[in-house]
Motif scaffolding. Structure first.
Motif, PDB file in Angstrom:
ATOM      1  N   THR A   1       0.803  -1.155  -0.072  1.00 53.15           N
ATOM      2  CA  THR A   1       0.210  -0.107   0.083  1.00 53.15           C
ATOM      3  C   THR A   1       0.742   1.352  -0.008  1.00 53.15           C
ATOM      4  N   GLU A   2       1.950   1.175   0.951  1.00 54.12           N
ATOM      5  CA  GLU A   2       2.837   2.368   0.979  1.00 54.12           C
ATOM      6  C   GLU A   2       3.360   2.503  -0.511  1.00 54.12           C
ATOM      7  N   ILE A   3       3.913   1.624  -1.023  1.00 52.92           N
ATOM      8  CA  ILE A   3       4.670   1.700  -2.320  1.00 52.92           C
ATOM      9  C   ILE A   3       3.467   2.513  -3.242  1.00 52.92           C
ATOM     10  N   LEU A   4       2.492   1.723  -3.230  1.00 50.97           N
ATOM     11  CA  LEU A   4       1.448   2.435  -4.399  1.00 50.97           C
ATOM     12  C   LEU A   4       0.938   3.970  -4.118  1.00 50.97           C
ATOM     13  N   LYS A   5       0.838   3.968  -2.825  1.00 49.53           N
ATOM     14  CA  LYS A   5       0.720   5.520  -2.465  1.00 49.53           C
ATOM     15  C   LYS A   5       1.639   6.815  -2.809  1.00 49.53           C
ATOM     16  N   GLY A   6       2.968   6.229  -2.769  1.00 49.64           N
ATOM     17  CA  GLY A   6       4.102   6.811  -2.888  1.00 49.64           C
ATOM     18  C   GLY A   6       4.749   6.453  -4.070  1.00 49.64           C
ATOM     19  N   ILE A   7       3.994   5.906  -5.093  1.00 55.84           N
ATOM     20  CA  ILE A   7       4.613   5.432  -6.292  1.00 55.84           C
ATOM     21  C   ILE A   7       5.417   6.498  -7.193  1.00 55.84           C
ATOM     22  N   LYS A   8       4.844   7.832  -7.217  1.00 57.33           N
ATOM     23  CA  LYS A   8       5.280   8.858  -8.068  1.00 57.33           C
ATOM     24  C   LYS A   8       6.628   9.010  -7.343  1.00 57.33           C
ATOM     25  N   LEU A   9       6.635   9.065  -5.906  1.00 56.92           N
ATOM     26  CA  LEU A   9       7.997   9.656  -5.417  1.00 56.92           C
ATOM     27  C   LEU A   9       9.027   8.450  -5.698  1.00 56.92           C
ATOM     28  N   LEU A  10       8.545   7.327  -5.513  1.00 54.84           N
ATOM     29  CA  LEU A  10       9.558   6.186  -5.618  1.00 54.84           C
ATOM     30  C   LEU A  10      10.293   6.265  -7.225  1.00 54.84           C
ATOM     31  N   LYS A  11       9.461   6.510  -8.236  1.00 53.87           N
ATOM     32  CA  LYS A  11      10.009   6.577  -9.548  1.00 53.87           C
ATOM     33  C   LYS A  11      10.867   7.566  -9.500  1.00 53.87           C
ATOM     34  N   LEU A  12      10.437   8.904  -9.124  1.00 52.13           N
ATOM     35  CA  LEU A  12      11.091   9.912  -9.403  1.00 52.13           C
ATOM     36  C   LEU A  12      12.453   9.746  -8.639  1.00 52.13           C
ATOM     37  N   TYR A  13      12.737   9.094  -7.600  1.00 48.16           N
ATOM     38  CA  TYR A  13      13.795   8.850  -6.924  1.00 48.16           C
ATOM     39  C   TYR A  13      14.380   7.864  -7.159  1.00 48.16           C
ATOM     40  N   ALA A  14      14.018   7.125  -8.018  1.00 48.20           N
ATOM     41  CA  ALA A  14      14.665   5.609  -8.658  1.00 48.20           C
ATOM     42  C   ALA A  14      14.749   4.583  -7.496  1.00 48.20           C
ATOM     43  N   TRP A  15      13.644   4.519  -6.569  1.00 42.37           N
ATOM     44  CA  TRP A  15      13.814   3.602  -5.307  1.00 42.37           C
ATOM     45  C   TRP A  15      12.819   2.394  -5.630  1.00 42.37           C
ATOM     46  N   GLU A  16      12.262   2.370  -6.715  1.00 42.72           N
ATOM     47  CA  GLU A  16      11.400   1.263  -6.659  1.00 42.72           C
ATOM     48  C   GLU A  16      11.822  -0.025  -6.680  1.00 42.72           C
ATOM     49  N   ASN A  17      13.045  -0.454  -6.835  1.00 39.11           N
ATOM     50  CA  ASN A  17      13.585  -1.594  -6.446  1.00 39.11           C
ATOM     51  C   ASN A  17      13.983  -1.965  -5.102  1.00 39.11           C
ATOM     52  N   ILE A  18      14.015  -0.685  -4.337  1.00 36.37           N
ATOM     53  CA  ILE A  18      14.460  -1.202  -3.027  1.00 36.37           C
ATOM     54  C   ILE A  18      13.456  -1.581  -2.313  1.00 36.37           C
ATOM     55  N   PHE A  19      12.098  -0.829  -2.669  1.00 41.09           N
ATOM     56  CA  PHE A  19      10.902  -1.298  -1.979  1.00 41.09           C
ATOM     57  C   PHE A  19      10.333  -2.455  -2.598  1.00 41.09           C
TER      58      PHE A  19
END
Length: 1606
Positions: free
Chosen positions: A501-519
């Protein structure tokens, strides 16, 4: 051969009446015909006319249905009567065969009696449904006549010394008794209804439920036959094919089953236990449950006992049939003794049970009855369980409404716990009730089974049974282990869901910071743990399935091996197969017992939790709100009493005031000293006795605007809640004034304003899952004029226009996600719209920008509320509004600093006033610039619009697809929909299987087939062995060897000769010549035994292998599906998240993944097992008695239609059950969240009503679903019974043609018996699998999403380590769109930003500013032109590299649960100094140092434990930690107060002096100091220069923005 009524034997004087009429047997029989013929003559015309006239109305409507007295008894007696008539008919036929010529009088009356009895019940049913009792007179006359004629026959029998040993005597006696009883029932109806012989017949109305046409659940009202077979469900289930079942179709619940009725029953039982002696003793929930719902449970248990006892008829009948067939086959028919009276043959009673055909029919009837009772028992428990759940839910809900707020906020009672109570504990108790009768029925069943086993095979059977009993604890152990693993799985999956849920809510941020793989890795990590416990779960499940399959095999093996060693011979076929059947019966209770015990343990825990909850703290009695304290008592009593009465009778339907109220002014002479609320010496706490507010003395003047101001966390909101009575009062009191007397009268008359409710808007907005309009009106009547005024005051019209269905759009948790500002404005609108005297607004401006705040202040608060003379209390941070306040309360650190008007404060506390003044000036500068239109709100609207714009595009595509489908369908619409709805989704099944891996699929299929073949081989071998060993070898007189069949045990079990069997070793002449033959026999026997042991062992091993393969196939499928789903979704383009609602994505990860993990494997296992069992059984029967195939054809057709109809209806009902459950759970959590609001508004009654409606709707769906399951099971069970009858008939018939041996007949019948158990499982599992496969289908639909192109054309190693070093940005001819389907949002943009420049971008909403910021990160589709940063085209870079080298600060602050350190630097690359430095820049260092844990302090989900401003600052710090040379700020200072924002602007300028900063501004003054300003319009650059230069162009866009801003 001549047919004559009395027969024409030469010697008999059939027609002579010399001894008197009645002494001629034939005449008495003819006399018996008279009543039957009479009934048929009279009723047929009536029925015919009735049905003829009815056909116009099609069907008598159920509002005339009635049950006459003795309804059920009459049905039972009639069925017994039919059964006895069948016996009489059979006996007549058999006796007739013994005669020389045909004697019709032996069986003709019986046949006519059968027809008449059937007619009587049809006739009765029609009279009853049309409520016309006069016609019952006919039946009364019939019963009297039948009784008289049968009594004459009985009397003659007694006279001629015919006794009980003759069957016909018994039958006649039974008939006399039955006719007598029916006559009594009829007399009783006359006595009660008085429809004849009495002057005033009694008028009876049908039950209230039936007069209400909305009630469609007719089970309690239909006749007994329809009740037992669920016949009334037919129209619903058949109709599901043509159109899906909707909520309208299943209607309302009958009154007795509604939640309210049951709640009152349970509550009374609960409250009755509170005695006067010790009122504090907690009442026992168990006892209240027993008092409220004990009776139906007892009824159900009775049904269950009857069913279990009848279940043993199967094995006994098989044993009888096989034994008698062996006898007949062996030609050992002894000559029947001929007994004749009246010149005809009389059959002996003992002969009855030796007749195989009779046994076959008895077996059939026993099965039908057993199944009927069993289903009735299930139905009663399920209905009771549902009633109990409804009652418990209502109890919990009532408690929630009274929970003390401190409980909720101090975390003693979390939302999670409440949701668990509702979703889990109540269901546990319901399930416990479902399984409850098993607790006492099973031990009895087991004891009975063991006794019968002993009776069949002696000690060896007991040893076999002990195997089952000894393995039962192991099963229990496995069951408890299963429960534990399930618990740990649940914990892991909750954890995984939270992360997802957290990932999906902050997905924009994760993509902009290139953190999606960590999460993504952290989710995969949790998933790994979950899968480990799922593996354990799968292992235990397969063990449990294995035990279930292997125990009977082991038991049979042990039994026969022991039997071989004890008696040195093999059992006879009759014993062997009866034993097999008994073991099959015994396994079920033992297997279920462990489950039941487990559920009982769970239920104990649930009851304990419920008890604790029901005993928890409640909110104080708020009588003071009705002005009862410190008001003269008489006055107080009158008024609140009236309020309460009105509220109770018509919950809150007070008339809405007219919009303007001029007449009200002159009624208040003493306006100035009027106080609405007064707090004196108040000391309040949130529990744990630490005072939160101390020494509070305030007054809120009536009809005026009071403002409460102070710094964050000084207790402003708590003060409002303290006044509302939500806090615990330590000392002091709150006093709410009453209306002056003159108004009291007015109010008692018209009740224009709901006096004792307070319109309250909380700081954290709370929305219902309902439409926008319902959220605003909140249960008040709709008044268009007023509604429009409120919407305008809150400037909601623009937002409403954006929503897909205007103000009829669903919002809230399940609906469309609105932004904070929009939610807050809706909450304020609700408070304004409610017609209450007092309005509390808790910081309504916190999420609004300056424009809206002003508009709301002017239009809403000053104009709308003040014109209405309502008392307003406003908590706010915006000091510039203090000039509008009539009264100001300044707070600091939990107590009141100052109270008075602004003038008072100006004169008395100059320091405070000056402090305010400086803050105000800064805010005023903003206020006066009538800011550039593009504000936060418009941004929110923009996101909303973007979401819908994209959603509509997607919908259009979907619609086009659907239209194409529809066009194809139009040709044969009905047949298409029908076939589409009854097809099994093979494609999806294949997809599921293939994700499991082909090796596993192959293993599963082959091991399943092998296992079933081995089991069949085993039973077949047993049949051969028992049949062969019966042909004992006897030495002939001259030493030759002859084989002769000796059936051991010719007598019926239970006769004294029974024991002889064991001891009758054949006395053989010990001739040497025969010894070798005996050896041969022993050798043969041991050979049979060895093969049998080998087969059993193989069977057990294969059971283990199959149960493991299915579970692990499911597990590997689940692993692969989830892995692919997660990767697909996390790497999907941002656009995907704009189009797809968050809830939908989350559902794939929660509900659907759970189904794939835990539900599909067992269903699949069960389905394959039951299907293969049925097929192998039918195969075996057809092989042994080929005639059975003839009967199979119609049965197969019937089965096909039953399953086809059921699957469609079941799917609809299951969907209804699921879809009605969700709103119910949501309503609970919604209420728990909005408790303060609901109680302030005084809307408890309305919410209770809603809860009862939702519960009833869900219960209706669930009841219909369980009734549909019973409908199916009754039908498949009857089919199974017919299969048994057909198999028995075929073998009996086959024996006359000399076909099968006794052992094979036993085999066929035992198999036929198992079919009855498994037929309905085939259909139920098929239906379940269909529903569950929908989950795979949904997951699959997401797997086809396109991913972003992460690769790029350059390799990551080619990019310099320190790129971008300088931060120069070149934009060349850039064109951008969100989707190839949509229009471009940026058209041919050209710009050059030099390294280290500070650039401001401004423009109206929709001008493409944010799109440009996303383009830097390659988040949108760049289809023409390019952006070059430090000489590298960003489109060529791998996304990971590009995004990890830039920084951005977004408008919505996003924090993740974890530590502060994790939020600033999830990659764990920076040291602490760097983090502290970043925090210092972001003004957070001091705050973080004070928090326990410092950098490792906990951040809760979504950062809820920090204020919005602090969260925004953390996001800034996060950008500072990543020391990139380019920073993009997207309207980053929207939710920060002025002081902090100014500091920030300065900091950014200093800390980023050498970096390139691109600011997207909504407040133009923030970019006046920039080096370069870009003004955008409609995706193009309009102006591009230094701010000074742009300001010189008077008519320029930028200049006009600044002007507007000044």
């Amino acid at each position: 051969m001549a047919l004559s009524f009395c027969g024409n034997d030469e010697n008999a004087s059939s027609y002579s009446v010399n001894d008197g009429m009645l002494n001629n047997g034939c005449f008495v029989d003819a006399l018996n015909l008279v009543p039957h013929v009479f009934l048929l003559f009279i009723t047929f015309p009536i029925l015919f006319i009735g049905w003829g006239s009815q056909s116009s109305k099609v069907q008598i409507h159920h509002n005339t249905w009635l049950h006459f007295p003795g309804h059920n008894l009459r049905w039972i007696l009639t069925f017994s009567l039919l059964f006895v008539h069948v016996c009489e008919f059979a006996e007549g036929i058999v006796s007739n065969k013994m005669m020389d010529t045909n004697h019709l009088h032996l069986f003709m009356p019986a046949f006519m009696g059968f027809v008449a009895a059937t007619t009587s019940v049809v006739y009765y049913h029609n009279i009853e449904t049309s409520n016309f009792p006069k016609l019952l007179l006919v039946l009364f006359i019939y019963w009297v006549l039948a009784f008289i004629t049968k009594s004459i026959k009985l009397w003659k029998f007694v006279e001629y010394k015919v006794g009980l040993q003759q069957l016909r005597f018994c039958i006649t006696a039974l008939l006399v008794i039955l006719y007598g009883l029916l006559m009594a029932v009829e007399v009783n109806v006359i006595r009660i209804r008085k429809y004849v012989f009495f002057a005033n017949p009694q008028k009876v109305k049908p039950p209230e439920d039936l007069q209400d046409l909305g009630v469609r659940f007719l089970q309690p009202f239909v006749n007994l036959l329809s009740k037992a077979t669920y016949w009334w469900m037919n129209p619903l289930i058949m109709g599901a094919h043509k159109r899906p079942i909707e909520l309208k179709k299943i209607g309302k619940l009958p009154i007795a089953m509604r939640a309210l009725t049951n709640y009152l029953r349970l509550k009374d039982a609960y409250e009755d236990q509170k005695t006067a002696e010790n009122p504090d003793r907690a009442p026992s929930i168990w006892r209240s449950m027993y008092r409220a719902f004990g009776r139906p449970i007892l009824l159900s248990s009775t049904f269950r006992y009857l069913a279990d006892l009848l279940g043993f008829a199967g094995p006994l009948c098989i044993s009888g049939i096989v034994r008698n067939l062996t006898l007949e086959g062996g030609g050992a028919t002894q000559d029947k003794i001929r007994e004749t009276y009246f010149g005809v043959h009389f059959m002996l009673s003992t002969e009855l049970l030796q007749n195989t055909s009779v046994l076959a029919v008895l077996l059939f009837l026993a099965l039908v009855l057993q199944r009927t009772f069993l289903q009735a028992s299930y139905y009663v428990t399920i209905e009771t369980g549902i009633n109990l759940r409804g009652a418990l839910l209502a109890m919990i809900y009532n408690k929630i409404l009274r929970l003390s707020t401190s409980n909720m906020s101090m975390g003693e009672m979390t939302l999670g716990q409440i949701n668990n109570l509702v979703a889990i504990e109540t269901n546990q108790l319901m399930w416990f009730l479902f399984l409850c009768p098993n607790l006492w029925a099973m031990p009895v069943q087991i004891v009975m089974g063991v006794i019968l086993l002993y009776y069949l095979l002696g000690w060896s059977a007991l040893i076999g049974a002990s195997v089952i009993v000894l393995l039962a604890p192991v099963q229990y152990l496995i069951a408890t282990k299963l429960a534990d693993t399930q618990k740990s799985t649940l914990e892991h999956s909750t954890d995984r869901l939270k992360k997802t849920t957290e990932i999906l809510k902050g997905i924009k941020l994760l993509k902009l910071y290139a953190w999606e793989n960590i999460f993504c890795d952290s989710v995969e990590d949790t998933r790994g743990k979950e899968l480990t416990s799922l593996k354990t779960f799968a292992f235990y499940t397969s063990m449990s399935i294995f035990m279930n399959a292997a125990i009977p095999i082991a038991a049979v093996l042990v039994t026969f091996v022991m039997h071989h060693f004890i008696t040195k011979s093999s059992p006879s076929p009759s014993e062997a197969f009866a034993t097999l059947a008994l073991f099959n019966i015994l396994v079920t209770p033992l297997f279920l017992l462990s489950t039941v015990v487990r559920f009982a343990v769970k239920a104990l825990v649930s009851v304990q939790k419920l008890g604790e909850f029901l005993q928890s703290d409640e909110i104080g009695d708020d009588s003071w709100r009705n002005g009862e304290m410190s008001v003269p008592s008489e006055a107080a009593k009158k008024h609140p009493g009236a309020t309460k009465a009105i509220n109770r009778k018509q919950p809150l339907r007070y008339q809405m005031d007219n919009y303007e109220q001029p007449s009200r002014r002159q009624m208040r002479p003493s306006e100035t000293e009027d106080v609405a609320v007064k707090v004196s010496n108040g000391c309040f706490t949130w529990g744990s006795n630490l005072s939160t507010l101390s020494d509070i003395n305030i007054r809120i003047p009536t009809g005026q605007l009071t403002m409460i101001v102070g710094q964050v966390g000084c207790g402003k909101s708590s003060l409002l809640l303290a006044m509302l009575g939500e806090m615990q009062t330590i000392s002091g009191r709150v006093h709410w004034s009453k209306l002056p007397d003159c108004e009291t009268l007015l109010h008692q008359g018209t009740f224009s304003k709901n006096r004792y409710s307070v319109a309250y808007a909380t700081q954290k907005s709370w929305l219902l899952n309902a439409t926008v309009e319902e959220n605003i009106t909140f249960g008040s009547p709709f008044n268009k004029q007023r509604y429009k005024a409120v919407i305008d005051a809150c400037s909601l019209q623009l937002d409403i226009d954006l929503l897909p269905f205007g103000d009829q759009t669903e919002i809230g948790e399940r609906g469309i996600n609105l932004s904070g500002g929009q939610r807050q404005r809706i909450c304020v609108a609700r408070a304004l719209y409610q017609n209450t005297n007092i309005v509390f607004l808790d910081d309504p401006f916190s999420a609004l920008d300056i424009h809206l705040s002003d508009h709301l202040m002017q239009e809403g608060i000053l104009k709308f509320l003040q014109d209405d003379k309502r008392t307003v209390v406003l908590v706010t941070h915006k000091l510039q509004y203090l000039i509008h306040a009539d009264w100001i309360i300044a707070m600091k650190g939990g107590s009141v600093l100052r109270e008075g008007t602004l003038k008072d404060i100006q004169t008395h506390d100059v320091e405070l006033y000056d402090h305010w003044k400086t803050l105000m000036n800064r805010q005023d500068q903003e206020l006066e610039k009538d800011i550039e239109q593009d504000s936060q709100t418009t941004l929110e609207r923009k996101t909303l619009r973007r979401a819908f714009y994209s959603r509509e595009a997607k919908n259009q595509m979907d619609d086009e697809d659907e239209e194409e489908e529809e066009e194809e369908e139009d040709d044969d619409n009905l047949s298409m929909t029908t076939s589409r709805r009854s097809k099994v989704p093979w494609k999806v099944c294949w997809c599921y299987m293939s994700s499991g891996g082909f090796l596993m699929v192959f293993l599963m299929v082959s091991s399943k087939l092998l296992k079933h073949s081995v089991i069949v081989a085993m039973d077949y071998w047993l049949a051969m062995w028992t049949s062969k060993s019966n042909q004992t070898i006897v030495a002939g007189p001259n030493g030759t060897c002859q084989v002769q069949v000796i059936s051991r045990n010719t007598t019926f079990p239970g006769s004294p000769d029974y024991e002889v069997r064991y001891h009758s070793r054949l006395c053989l002449k010990a001739q040497t010549s025969t010894l070798w033959t005996l050896d041969l026999l022993c050798v043969q026997d041991s050979l049979y035994l060895t093969v049998f042991i080998v087969l059993c062992a193989a069977g057990i091993t294969l059971c283990l292998i199959t149960s493991l393969t299915v579970e692990f196939l499911g597990l590997s499928a689940a692993t692969n599906l989830h892995h692919n789903l997660l990767n697909k979704i996390i790497h999907a383009p941002l656009r995907f998240f704009d189009i797809t609602p968050l809830g939908q994505i989350l559902n794939r990860f929660s509900a659907d993944t759970n189904i794939i993990d835990q539900h599909i494997p067992p269903t699949l296992e069960s389905l394959t097992r039951s299907t293969l069992l049925c097929l192998s059984a039918i195969g075996v029967i057809s092989r042994i008695t080929p005639t059975f195939i003839i009967a199979l054809v119609p049965l197969a057709v019937a089965f096909y239609f039953i399953q086809k109809y059921f699957r469609v209806a079941s799917k609809d009902l299951q969907d209804l059950d699921d879809s009605t459950q969700l709103p119910l759970l949501c309503h609970f959590s919604e209420t728990a969240e909005g408790l303060t609001t609901i109680r302030a508004f005084r809307h408890e009654a309305r919410f209770k009503q809603r809860m009862l409606e939702l519960t009833d709707t869900n219960n209706t769906a669930y009841l219909f679903l369980s009734a549909a399951n019973r409908w199916l099971e009754v039908r498949t069970d009857y089919l199974g019974a017919v299969i048994v009858l057909a198999a028995a008939g075929a073998s009996i018939w086959g024996l006359h043609c000399g076909e099968p041996s006794g052992g094979l007949v036993g085999l066929a019948l035992t198999y036929a018996l198992t079919v009855t158990n498994y037929l309905n499982w085939v259909v139920r599992n098929l239906a379940d699998l269909e529903v569950q496969m929908a989950a795979v289908k949904k997951v699959n639909s997401f797997l086809s999403t396109e991913s972003e192109n992460y690769e790029g054309s350059m390799d990551a190693s080619q990019v310099p380590e320190n790129w971008p070093r300088d931060g120069g940005i070149k934009i060349q001819d850039l064109c951008v769109r969100y989707d190839p389907m949509l229009k471009p949002v940026l058209k041919h943009v050209n710009a050059y930003i030099q390294p280290g420049q500070k650039v401001g971008i401004c423009g109206r909403t929709g001008s493409g500013k944010s799109s440009l910021s996303l383009a830097f990160f390659n988040m949108v589709d760049i289809f023409e032109g390019k952006i070059v940063i430090d000489g590298i085209d960003i489109c060529k870079l791998p996304l990971q590299t590009l995004r990890s080298r830039l920084s951005i600060i977004l408008q919505d602050p996003v924090l993740f649960s974890g530590s502060i350190r994790f939020n600033l630097d999830p990659e764990r690359t920076c040291n602490d100094e760097r983090l502290w430095e970043a925090l210092e820049i972001a003004q957070l260092k001091n705050m973080v140092q004070t928090v326990p844990g410092g950098l490792d302090a906990v951040v809760t989900e979504g950062g809820e434990n920090f204020s919005v401003g602090q969260r925004q600052l953390f996001c800034l710090a996060r950008a500072f930690v990543r020391k990139s040379s380019i920073l993009i700020m997207d309207e980053a200072t929207a939710s920060i107060d002025m002081a902090t924002e100014n500091i920030l602007q300065k900091v950014v300028m200093t800390a980023f002096a050498d970096r390139t900063v691109v600011t997207i501004a909504h407040r133009v003054h923030t970019i006046l100091t920039a080096d370069l300003v870009i003004v955008m319009k409609r995706g193009n650059i309009l102006e591009y220069d230094k701010p000074e230069t742009l300001l010189e162009q008077q008519d320029g866009m930028f200049a006009s923005f600044v002007k507007a801003d000044m």
